[in-house]
Scaffold this active site. Structure first.
Site, PDB file in Angstrom:
ATOM      1  N   ARG A  21      -2.965  14.504   0.284  1.00 51.93           N
ATOM      2  CA  ARG A  21      -1.553  14.893   0.351  1.00 51.93           C
ATOM      3  C   ARG A  21      -1.228  16.141  -0.465  1.00 51.93           C
ATOM      4  O   ARG A  21      -0.202  16.781  -0.229  1.00 51.93           O
ATOM      5  CB  ARG A  21      -0.678  13.730  -0.132  1.00 51.93           C
ATOM      6  CG  ARG A  21      -0.653  12.571   0.853  1.00 51.93           C
ATOM      7  CD  ARG A  21      -0.063  11.320   0.247  1.00 51.93           C
ATOM      8  NE  ARG A  21       0.021  10.238   1.233  1.00 51.93           N
ATOM      9  CZ  ARG A  21       0.085   8.954   0.934  1.00 51.93           C
ATOM     10  NH1 ARG A  21       0.067   8.574  -0.344  1.00 51.93           N
ATOM     11  NH2 ARG A  21       0.168   8.038   1.883  1.00 51.93           N
ATOM     12  N   SER A  38      -9.747  -0.817   0.271  1.00 47.94           N
ATOM     13  CA  SER A  38      -8.305  -0.901   0.008  1.00 47.94           C
ATOM     14  C   SER A  38      -7.692  -2.255   0.367  1.00 47.94           C
ATOM     15  O   SER A  38      -6.918  -2.371   1.305  1.00 47.94           O
ATOM     16  CB  SER A  38      -7.592   0.227   0.785  1.00 47.94           C
ATOM     17  OG  SER A  38      -6.302   0.449   0.300  1.00 47.94           O
ATOM     18  N   CYS A  42      -5.512  -9.457  -5.691  1.00 49.38           N
ATOM     19  CA  CYS A  42      -4.653 -10.459  -6.344  1.00 49.38           C
ATOM     20  C   CYS A  42      -4.162 -11.524  -5.366  1.00 49.38           C
ATOM     21  O   CYS A  42      -3.728 -12.599  -5.787  1.00 49.38           O
ATOM     22  CB  CYS A  42      -3.459  -9.771  -6.998  1.00 49.38           C
ATOM     23  SG  CYS A  42      -3.940  -8.616  -8.304  1.00 49.38           S
TER      24      CYS A  42
END
Length: 445
Positions: A21, A38, A42
Site C-alpha cells: 500500500r 493470515s 485466538c
C-alpha cells in the site's frame, strides 16, 4: 527492491500489506513453514464448541488472494533454516519438493512467531493423544482424536489456552482436569484475585491439581495415564499448554541480539541491530511502557501493530511502535478476567514501591441490578500515586473498565486523575461513580 518476509501470519502479512500500500515496483516474498496464511489463532479454542463454526472462518486471506490480488509471492511449506546476513541470503527447505532453497533479499522481516513449549517428558513419543494448540491443523488433529471414545481430558497448564480449552472441553461434555505446577491458575493475576477463578472452575466441574509436576505418560498405543511427582492420573487425552517460545533458532550465528528466551530485540522502528533486518510479532520483544523496558507478551494485537509498523519502516516511511501496557482479557465460563499493567507480583519483582486498593462493586447501578458483582484491584505508586496496573474479574462490564485503565496507563495518569474522567452513565451500565472511580476515591481514605 526485494523484501523477504519469514512467516505468513499476523505480523508478516500485516507488514506485506503495508509494503504493497505504501510503495510500488517492489518484489515481496512471504515464506511460510505451513500452508495457511493470515488466520486468527485466538479463535481456535472456540471451534470445538461451534461458537466458531469452521476453522475456515478464522482465515482472513488465502495465499492465492495475497498472490493474485496484491502481487505478494506466497511460498508455502518453505521452512527457513539459516540467514546469511553478509550475503543477504535466506536458506531453507522446501517441504513440498524436499529440496533446499535460497532466497536473496534487500530487506528482511523475521515474523516467524512462536511455538508451544513441550517439555521432553518420558513417553511423549510412545503414545498418541498428546496435543498442543497453536495452528488450524492442531484443531483438526484434536477434533479427529475426540471422535475416539474420549471422555476425560487432562490439561497441563492453567494459562490462557489452558483455561479456554477447559471451558471448550466442558462445553462438549468432557471431564476436565488441570494439572498446574504452581499454586494457582491464571498466574498473571495476583493470588487474591485468582481465588474467584478457582471457584468458577470448581463450580463448572473442573478438577485442579496444584503444586504438581508432570514427569511422563503411559498407555498402550494411546495415552492412558499422566505420571507426576505426586502420583498417577488416568486420562483419555492430554493438552499441553505450558507456554510458547519464539521461533528464532534459524537466526543463530547472525549476530542479531536476542532476549533471555530467544525473542529478537527490536527498537521502536522494528529494526534489529543488523542493518536491513527487522522483526515483529511473537518472535520479537515489545517495549513495556509501565516497566520502561523490553518485555515479551506474545499477543495478536501486538503482532498486527508491530507488523504494520515494520512494513512502513521497510519502505522508508518512519513510524514507531509506542509500546504496550500488558492488557489482556479472557472469558472463563461465567466470568470475564481482565488485566492490564503490572500485577502486585510484578511490581514487587521490579522493586517498585506500590499500594493496592481492592473493592467489590457491580457492573450496573446497585439499585438496578445486584446480579453482576465485580472485583476490581488497582495497583499504584506509593509516593507519586501513578497508576501501575489493574485486575478486574466479574460477569459483565469488565472489558470496558480494563480498557479505560489501559488508556490511563498509556498516558501515565495517577489514580487520583481517574476521578476526573467523564465516563458514560446510565443505570443499566454503571453507577454515577464508575467502579474504577470508586476504587480511586477509596484509595484516598
Amino acid at each position: 527492491m526485494k523484501f523477504v518476509i519469514i512467516g505468513g501470519d499476523a505480523a508478516g502479512m500485516s507488514a506485506a500489506m503495508q509494503i504493497v500500500r505504501n510503495s510500488s515496483g517492489n518484489e515481496i516474498v512471504a515464506l511460510e513453514k505451513g500452508t495457511i496464511y493470515s488466520y486468527g489463532q485466538c479463535g481456535l479454542p472456540y471451534t470445538f464448541t461451534n461458537q466458531v463454526e469452521s476453522t475456515d472462518d478464522l482465515i482472513a486471506r488465502s495465499p492465492e488472494t495475497f498472490q493474485q490480488k496484491y502481487g505478494i509471492q506466497t511460498k508455502s511449506l518453505h521452512e527457513v533454516t539459516q540467514v546469511d546476513c553478509e550475503s543477504k541470503i535466506v536458506h531453507g527447505i522446501n517441504h513440498q519438493t524436499n529440496s533446499a532453497f535460497v532466497e536473496s533479499y534487500d530487506k528482511l522481516l523475521v515474523a516467524s512467531g512462536a511455538s508451544p513449549i513441550c517439555p521432553p517428558w518420558s513417553g511423549m513419543d510412545d503414545v498418541d493423544g498428546i496435543f498442543t494448540l497453536k495452528t488450524i491443523p492442531d484443531v483438526h488433529d484434536i477434533d479427529n482424536y475426540l471422535q475416539h471414545n474420549v471422555n476425560h481430558v487432562t490439561i497441563i497448564g492453567g494459562g490462557y489456552i489452558g483455561l479456554e480449552m477447559a471451558e471448550s472441553m466442558r462445553g462438549i461434555g468432557k471431564e476436565v482436569k488441570i494439572i498446574e505446577r504452581g499454586g494457582q491458575i491464571a498466574k498473571i493475576f495476583d493470588e487474591d484475585m485468582a481465588q474467584s477463578i478457582h471457584e468458577e472452575a470448581f463450580a463448572q466441574g473442573i478438577t485442579i491439581s496444584f503444586h504438581e509436576s508432570v514427569e511422563g505418560f503411559e498407555g498402550s498405543g494411546h495415552v492412558e495415564k499422566v505420571i507426576t511427582d505426586k502420583g498417577t492420573h488416568e486420562t483419555d487425552m492430554v493438552l499441553v499448554a505450558v507456554g510458547v517460545a519464539p521461533n528464532t533458532g534459524f537466526m543463530k550465528g547472525t549476530g542479531v541480539y536476542t532476549s533471555y528466551n530467544g525473542a529478537i530485540n527490536v527498537n521502536g522502528y522494528m529494526e534489529t541491530n543488523i542493518k536491513d533486518i527487522y522483526a515483529a510479532g511473537d518472535c520479537a520483544t515489545q517495549y513495556h511502557r509501565v516497566k520502561e523496558r523490553d518485555d515479551y507478551i506474545p499477543l495478536g494485537t501486538h503482532a498486527n501493530k508491530q507488523g504494520q509498523i515494520a512494513g512502513v519502516n521497510m519502505v522508508n516511511q518512519p513510524r514507531t511502535f509506542k509500546g504496550i501496557v500488558g492488557s489482556s482479557i479472557i472469558k472463563f465460563f461465567n466470568l470475564t478476567l481482565g488485566k492490564t499493567g503490572l500485577s502486585e507480583k510484578e511490581a514487587s519483582s521490579l522493586s517498585y514501591p506500590f499500594e493496592t486498593i481492592t473493592i467489590q462493586s457491580t457492573h450496573a447501578a446497585g439499585y438496578y441490578s445486584k446480579d453482576d458483582p465485580m472485583t476490581l484491584k488497582l495497583i499504584y505508586g506509593k509516593e507519586n500515586r501513578v497508576l501501575l496496573g489493574a485486575q478486574i474479574i466479574g460477569k459483565a462490564g469488565v472489558d470496558k473498565r480494563i480498557d479505560v485503565v489501559a488508556t490511563a496507563l498509556y498516558h501515565r495518569m495517577t489514580i487520583d486523575e481517574l476521578q476526573d474522567l467523564d465516563l458514560s452513565y446510565a443505570p443499566p451500565y454503571n453507577s454515577v461513580w464508575d467502579p474504577i472511580q470508586q476504587a480511586a476515591r477509596k484509595s484516598l481514605k
